[in-house]
Design an enzyme around this catalytic site. Structure first.
Site, PDB file in Angstrom:
ATOM      1  N   LYS A  31       0.850  -1.213   0.000  1.00 24.93           N
ATOM      2  CA  LYS A  31       0.000   0.000   0.000  1.00 24.93           C
ATOM      3  C   LYS A  31       0.878   1.254   0.000  1.00 24.93           C
ATOM      4  O   LYS A  31       2.009   1.241   0.491  1.00 24.93           O
ATOM      5  CB  LYS A  31      -0.967   0.033   1.188  1.00 24.93           C
ATOM      6  CG  LYS A  31      -0.347   0.245   2.585  1.00 24.93           C
ATOM      7  CD  LYS A  31      -0.329   1.702   3.030  1.00 24.93           C
ATOM      8  CE  LYS A  31       0.722   1.992   4.001  1.00 24.93           C
ATOM      9  NZ  LYS A  31       1.517   2.588   4.633  1.00 24.93           N
ATOM     10  N   ASP A  89      -2.292  -1.252  10.068  1.00 28.77           N
ATOM     11  CA  ASP A  89      -2.458  -1.327   8.604  1.00 28.77           C
ATOM     12  C   ASP A  89      -3.092  -2.639   8.147  1.00 28.77           C
ATOM     13  O   ASP A  89      -3.450  -2.785   6.981  1.00 28.77           O
ATOM     14  CB  ASP A  89      -1.088  -1.235   7.914  1.00 28.77           C
ATOM     15  CG  ASP A  89      -0.557   0.187   7.864  1.00 28.77           C
ATOM     16  OD1 ASP A  89      -1.370   1.121   7.932  1.00 28.77           O
ATOM     17  OD2 ASP A  89       0.667   0.344   7.754  1.00 28.77           O
TER      18      ASP A  89
HETATM   19  O1  C5P Z   1       0.044  -0.494  14.490  1.00 31.23           O
HETATM   20  P1  C5P Z   1       1.470  -0.674  14.092  1.00 31.23           P
HETATM   21  O2  C5P Z   1       2.158  -1.764  14.868  1.00 31.23           O
HETATM   22  O3  C5P Z   1       1.675  -0.809  12.618  1.00 31.23           O
HETATM   23  O4  C5P Z   1       2.194   0.672  14.508  1.00 31.23           O
HETATM   24  C1  C5P Z   1       3.591   0.789  14.596  1.00 31.23           C
HETATM   25  C2  C5P Z   1       3.914   1.984  15.464  1.00 31.23           C
HETATM   26  O5  C5P Z   1       3.539   3.188  14.795  1.00 31.23           O
HETATM   27  C3  C5P Z   1       3.186   2.026  16.793  1.00 31.23           C
HETATM   28  O6  C5P Z   1       3.922   1.350  17.766  1.00 31.23           O
HETATM   29  C4  C5P Z   1       3.114   3.502  17.087  1.00 31.23           C
HETATM   30  O7  C5P Z   1       4.351   3.936  17.614  1.00 31.23           O
HETATM   31  C5  C5P Z   1       3.010   4.126  15.717  1.00 31.23           C
HETATM   32  N1  C5P Z   1       1.615   4.452  15.329  1.00 31.23           N
HETATM   33  C6  C5P Z   1       0.970   5.505  15.933  1.00 31.23           C
HETATM   34  N2  C5P Z   1      -0.314   5.800  15.563  1.00 31.23           N
HETATM   35  C7  C5P Z   1      -0.945   5.089  14.612  1.00 31.23           C
HETATM   36  C8  C5P Z   1      -0.294   4.007  13.977  1.00 31.23           C
HETATM   37  C9  C5P Z   1       0.987   3.710  14.365  1.00 31.23           C
HETATM   38  O8  C5P Z   1       1.538   6.192  16.788  1.00 31.23           O
HETATM   39  N3  C5P Z   1      -2.189   5.422  14.263  1.00 31.23           N
END
Ligand code: C5P
Length: 318
Positions: free
Chosen positions: A11, A141
């Protein structure tokens, strides 16, 4: 059934606005997400054992339980212990085409493919939204990667509203092989630098969330106007990644792409992949050749691909 082969598309973010903090430590987002045809091939094959194994042809992808695809399998096994014991685990083989640590959701796409593959293998009959709810427990995601196409994403990125297909557009992806960005680092740095401008009142947050549904980007998408979309691209995380000394090459890459003829140029997600939009495959190929000649850097990988209208696709039954 012995298993399934799934295609797991990457993506890009056509729009990424950070609105504020959330009580769970994540950020409140307003995004437009787009699947592209560059995809990993994920094989989920029954192994007749009460465990999962992961292998991948990319040296940077772990085969241990830290792999998001492995975690997706474990999550489903815990949620559905009976089918797990009845049908057994799986050997998950990832043929990596999507660059790693790139801001293209490659790991999330693999996890989404495992959820879809095991749902089929274990005859669970889960709906797309049930698969997405499970995926959201592992990464922001993953829900989008399940359904793909073009969508508005709010909340952490897991609240999705599908948009009309945009599969007429083409894209050049550019990434330095030796560079990757830690997503938590990008968001934490953003919070440190821009946290005082975060929206804190619930009403205003709701207004800004709604604004993405009615804003100019939606008009451009509805009218399939690639040039207007290109002029409306936004990614707030560029503000921390591009000025960082470690990513000076990424800023220069973006500048070099901006000097070429394209519909628009932007970093994807937390980077460091930069993409350029094109309204034909020829224009995207031309961009690729021009940037290859201009930068002449063997560390720079380039892919010409196109927008795609689907998420995880079943490619083969084994
Ligand atoms: O959800 P995911 O594990 O992909 O997110 C990775 C990191 O990105 C999270 O640990 C966080 O630090 C940050 N993040 C965030 N807000 C979001 C998505 C991700 O702060 N909406």
């Amino acid at each position: 059934m012995r298993g399934y082969v799934l295609l797991a598309p990457a993506k890009i973010n056509l729009y990424l606005e950070i609105l504020g903090d959330r009580p769970d430590g994540y950020h409140e987002m307003a995004m437009v997400l787009q699947s592209v045809a560059l995809a990993d091939r994920v094989e989920v094959r029954a192994n007749g054992a009460e465990r999962f194994q992961v292998s991948c042809n990319h040296p940077q992808v772990p085969s241990d339980p830290s792999n998001l695809a492995y975690r997706a399998a474990m999550l489903l096994a815990q949620a559905f212990p009976e089918p797990f014991y009845q049908f057994g685990g799986a050997h998950i083989t990832i043929d990596k085409q999507i660059p790693v640590g790139a801001g293209l959701a490659g790991g999330s796409a693999n996890a989404a493919a495992v959820l879809v593959g095991l749902d089929l293998m274990w005859n669970l009959g889960l709906t797309q939204s049930e698969l997405q709810d499970l995926g959201a427990q592992l990464g922001s995601d993953i829900p989008f990667c399940v359904s793909g196409g073009t969508a508005i994403a709010t909340g952490r990125g897991e609240q999705l509203a599908p948009l009309p297909d945009l599969d007429h557009l083409h894209v050049l992806l550019a990434k330095y092989r030796s560079l990757s960005v830690s997503t938590p680092w990008a968001y934490q740095t953003y919070r440190q630098q821009f946290g005082d401008s975060y929206i804190r009142e619930g009403d205003r947050l709701q207004q800004r969330r709604s604004a993405i549904h009615a804003g100019p980007m939606m008009g451009a998408i509805a009218s399939r106007d690639g040039r207007a979309m290109g002029s409306l691209l936004r990614n707030d995380l560029e503000k921390v990644v591009l000025p960082a000394p470690d990513y000076a090459k990424v800023a220069a890459l973006k500048q070099a792409l901006l000097e070429q003829d394209s519909l628009g140029v932007m970093m994807s997600g937390s980077g460091p992949t930069v993409f350029a939009l094109a309204d034909s495959a020829d224009q995207a190929m031309h961009l690729k050749q021009a940037i290859q000649q201009q930068l002449a850097d063997p560390d720079l990988d380039l892919w010409v691909t196109r927008f795609c209208a689907s998420g995880i696709q079943l490619s083969e039954s084994l």
